[in-house]
Scaffold this active site. Structure first.
Site, short mmCIF file in Angstrom:
data_model
loop_
_atom_site.label_atom_id
_atom_site.label_comp_id
_atom_site.label_asym_id
_atom_site.label_seq_id
_atom_site.Cartn_x
_atom_site.Cartn_y
_atom_site.Cartn_z
N ASP A 73 34.53 -23.49 69.07
CA ASP A 73 35.93 -23.44 68.68
C ASP A 73 36.72 -24.53 69.39
OD1 ASP A 73 35.48 -21.21 67.10
OD2 ASP A 73 35.91 -19.82 68.73
N ARG A 74 37.77 -24.98 68.76
CA ARG A 74 38.59 -26.06 69.32
C ARG A 74 39.01 -25.81 70.77
NH1 ARG A 74 43.58 -29.04 66.19
NH2 ARG A 74 43.92 -30.67 67.73
#
Length: 263
Positions: free
Chosen positions: A54-55
């Site tokens: 995830d970012r």
């Protein structure tokens, strides 16, 4: 530049900084700095993704240098043949170790998943956790005069979207900085008090079988400056020395991590 944790003629693993996208997305067209393009430019060759982070999550991201190797690695991930170790900071005091076996409904993005089945049954999701340290700080963020935090080791057995974040929230010990499933008041207070406004979740280690040599490979990614500063402030230095750093580099805010290839 981005830190390379491991590289040979078949694969490369990098220490993805928090806040970086793995690849370009039409969901965020303005973002120009992404992992895939950065690594491609560094190596001067195309790279292939085999999994994602995830970012807001930092840590080990594995990339293949050919489509055949990418296919082999993807199969290892799909068959749960790769051991993934994360570290995280959670709200409150967690105790001991255990297994979270809690099915998760599919999280759908309003735009990217608009054609996905909205009423899909919950999927099995299993995570292992172990409490490494606890701390109580004389800071009133919630209704109590002090704030408590736990340093956690988390091992996802399955790979559902936001699995670790959702499982910790299910236990009422959300991860610090989790803006989707966490405690927003705690996140704001933590950012203000400890100068830390990010998700405290780091993919520290991948253990896999090398897709070509067949040998076991362990890849570590050291903690960045934010993690280091918090470990010092909470008195947690020395608890997991494999991910601590002696020096702090410039360009990418990261330093070289370690990897081992064993018989």
């Amino acid at each position: 530049m981005i830190e390379i944790c491991y590289q040979d003629e078949y694969i490369v693993a990098v220490n993805k900084p928090a806040g970086w996208l793995v690849h370009r997305s039409w969901l965020d067209r303005k973002e120009k700095i992404v992992v895939m393009q950065t690594v491609r430019d560094m190596l001067g060759q195309h790279v292939f993704t085999v999994h994602r982070l995830d970012r807001p999550t930092s840590g080990v991201l594995l990339l293949a240098l050919s489509s055949d190797v990418a296919r082999s690695l993807s199969e290892q991930f799909e068959q749960h043949g790769i051991r993934k170790t994360y570290h995280a900071v959670a709200r409150g005091y967690m105790e001991g170790e255990g297994v979270i076996d809690y099915a998760l409904t599919q999280e759908l993005d309003k735009i990217a998943d608009k054609f996905a089945q909205p009423d899909k049954a919950p999927q099995q999701a299993i995570s292992h956790y172990r409490t490494l340290a606890q701390v109580e700080m004389p800071v009133a963020i919630g209704r109590y005069p002090t704030s408590r935090y736990s340093l956690m080791e988390l091992l996802p057995q399955t790979g559902r979207k936001h699995q670790l974040r959702r499982h910790m929230s299910h236990l009422h010990h959300p991860l610090i900085g989790d803006s989707t499933h966490g405690d927003l008041r705690q996140n704001r207070g933590f950012a203000r008090t400890f100068d830390c406004a990010r998700l405290m979740l780091h993919a520290s280690c991948l253990e896999l079988t090398h897709p070509v040599t067949g040998k076991p490979l362990k890849i570590n990614a050291g903690w960045d400056q934010t993690w280091q500063d918090l470990m010092v402030r909470f008195g947690w230095t020395g608890i997991i020395p494999d991910y601590e750093r002696v020096e702090f580099p410039g360009a990418s805010g990261q330093d070289m991590a370690s990897s081992t290839l064993t018989e």
